[in-house]
Design an enzyme around this catalytic site. Structure first.
Site, PDB file in Angstrom:
ATOM      1  CG  HIS A   1      63.855  40.570  52.856  1.00 59.76           C
ATOM      2  ND1 HIS A   1      64.338  39.840  53.933  1.00 59.76           N
ATOM      3  CD2 HIS A   1      63.908  39.731  51.793  1.00 59.76           C
ATOM      4  CE1 HIS A   1      64.673  38.627  53.528  1.00 59.76           C
ATOM      5  NE2 HIS A   1      64.429  38.539  52.238  1.00 59.76           N
ATOM      6  N   PRO A   2      62.543  45.005  50.973  1.00 57.70           N
ATOM      7  CG  PRO A   2      62.375  46.140  48.932  1.00 57.70           C
ATOM      8  CD  PRO A   2      63.013  44.943  49.573  1.00 57.70           C
TER       9      PRO A   2
END
Length: 542
Positions: A474-475
């Site tokens: 989930h960057p």
């Protein structure tokens, strides 16, 4: 400007055909008078493992569908480097992700607004979530039907996961029917972007229905090299199409939707970013913008695991050839069972400490266990109780390592670099143990083997988290939205100081949302499309 073939002039050029780019291509090409170019560095999504849900196992780490990035050696992970999957294919990460449909919490978006980003509060963005949604069963204030993006219940259930929900109830965490009403405190099976047992990626949702539009050009195998600037205005894009140098001109706006890794890399290669970084790599500083590639945030999941007895898990179901055959036949005839599974089936949102106002940790509970992602399942019955800190304090970076577009950037998430994050990591393992020590779960005689019951002190637990934790993919945040000097884009998603250049993907998030990121990526693109269309019509009052 270098001499290279020019494929034409477009009103909009969109870089990246992922979750956000596909939405933008759909919305912006709805006006037949506007020419739209959508570029994707990867290839077609015509690959069977993209569409069979369990195929994420064969897409992550596969250069056909994944950029195959890696982080640097992370001090907070005791020197480990992690694989960092990002979709390199039509549909982007929506073609390889866990398919979970999760918006986060209302407080996430209200916080964005309080940071100086008007129009991004929960009440502002909720209609945008509903706009693109085609929910299998819910409609009304919180959900929509008839949109492009299909949302369904998973086509399976596991008694051991049902027991986990009852265990959470013992700790005061209620069973809920819907994680997406603005407060996701509770437990439920995750809802997923699937239809009839197949993945429903952004291509299927937003591109296939409008692929016939004559004003929409889609190029695969098209990797951006740099944004072309005339003064302080974006006027084109240089890229490689199937290895050949190519150029496109833009008369309207150029939109970067290449994600939290790709977008800052393109900006930096274009001379837009921290001046000292660009100079170090021999790139002319066309616009010194210090925040490009900073503010990287990600959800780090800690994979606690427990042997159990008295309940069936996937470990045993798939251990024999006959078991594998039954799983395959169930999917072939019913489109259900383990082959229709998202990577995580059950979600539990709770507080690792009473001081938090809203749920601050998310459990992804799986009826299986393995040493590491992509490795074989264990040969004994077990479950994995993964938990991540929803609002990490740690901030990392994405920085180019050379002036060459083909070189992967250096990715440094800087996990567990604050006392607060290490405290939550230790508390998360304790919370997992509390779940497994409930009356409901003790009947399964749980035996912890990751990280191990001998690890007890907060410092030892935080160190153990560094040994077993991994990204949950989930960057966000590397082209942060805001109005201060270190923000990259303003609340209209315009790159600060550059005309006709916007960013629309998860890199614009000031702070990470309290949940998975695909649904927010779609929402961000819906918001960007509204802004862009308002400019074209002269209606900028939003």
């Amino acid at each position: 400007m270098s001499q290279r073939p020019d494929i034409g002039t477009f009103d909009y050029v969109i870089v990246g055909a992922g979750s956000s780019g596909c939405v933008l291509a759909n919305r912006l090409s709805a006006d037949p008078a506007k020419r739209v170019l959508l570029l994707e560095a990867g290839g077609s999504d015509n690959y069977h493992w993209i569409h069979i849900p369990v195929g994420y196992l064969y897409c992550m780490g596969n250069p056909r569908t994944d950029w195959c990035y890696r982080t640097g050696e992370e001090p907070g992970l005791n020197g480990r480097s992690l694989a960092y999957p990002r979709g390199k294919v039509m549909g982007g990460c929506s073609s390889i992700n866990g398919m979970i449909y999760m918006r986060g919490q209302a407080a996430d978006y209200d916080h964005w607004r309080q940071l100086g980003n008007p129009g991004w509060g929960w009440d502002d963005v909720l209609p945008l979530f509903r706009k693109s949604e085609d929910h299998q069963r819910l409609n009304g204030v919180f959900h929509g039907q008839g949109g492009e993006l299909r949302v369904e219940r998973q086509r399976l259930s596991w008694p051991i996961l049902d027991a986990m929900r009852e265990a959470a109830e013992e700790l005061g965490v209620p069973k809920v029917d819907d994680f997406n009403t603005g407060d996701n405190f509770g437990s439920s099976y995750f809802e997923v972007n699937q239809k009839a047992g197949f993945r429903f990626n952004a291509v299927r949702a937003f591109i296939r229905p409008i692929r016939h539009r004559g004003n929409l050009t889609i190029l695969t195998g098209a990797q951006a090299e740099r944004v072309v600037l005339t003064g302080r205005k974006a006027t084109g894009l240089e890229f490689r199409h199937k290895g050949m140098p190519t150029r496109a001109a833009v008369t309207g706006e150029l939109i970067l939707s290449a994600g939290a890794i790709g977008t800052p890399q393109i900006l930096q290669l274009s001379g837009i970013g921290p001046g000292s970084l660009l100079q170090r790599h021999g790139i002319d500083v066309l616009h010194d913008l210090a925040g490009v590639g900073e503010n990287l945030q990600d959800h780090l999941q800690i994979r606690t695991a427990f042997k159990i007895t008295g309940a069936r898990t996937l470990n045993e179901r798939q251990a024999s050839l006959s078991g594998k055959a039954r799983i395959a036949l169930e999917y072939a005839f019913k489109r259900s069972g383990p082959m229709s599974m998202a990577p995580s089936q059950l979600g539990i949102f709770m507080k690792s400490d009473p001081r938090f106002d809203t749920a601050n940790v998310e459990f992804h509970v799986q009826p299986l266990s393995l040493e590491a992602f992509g490795q074989p399942l264990h040969n004994f019955p077990a479950i994995t109780v993964s938990v991540c800190n929803l609002r990490p304090e740690s901030r990392g970076t994405v920085r180019i390592v050379s002036p060459r577009f083909g070189d992967h950037p250096a990715i440094a998430p800087n996990y567990l670099s604050t006392d607060g994050d290490r405290e939550v990591a230790a508390g998360s393992i304790v919370a997992a143990r509390r779940l497994m020590a409930t009356r409901r779960m003790t009947r399964f005689k749980p035996e912890e083997f990751k990280p191990g019951v001998h690890i007890q002190t907060p410092d030892d637990l935080a160190r153990a988290a560094g040994d077993i934790a991994t990204t949950i993919f989930h960057p966000v945040g590397t082209a942060r939205m805001g109005t201060d000097d270190t923000a990259v884009v303003d609340p209209e998603l315009r790159v600060r100081g550059i005309e006709s250049l916007r960013v629309a993907d998860c890199s614009i998030m000031p702070t990470i949302v309290s949940g998975n990121t695909h649904a927010p990526a779609v929402m961000i693109a819906e918001k960007a499309a509204q802004m862009l269309l308002a400019v074209r019509t002269g209606n900028t009052g939003q």
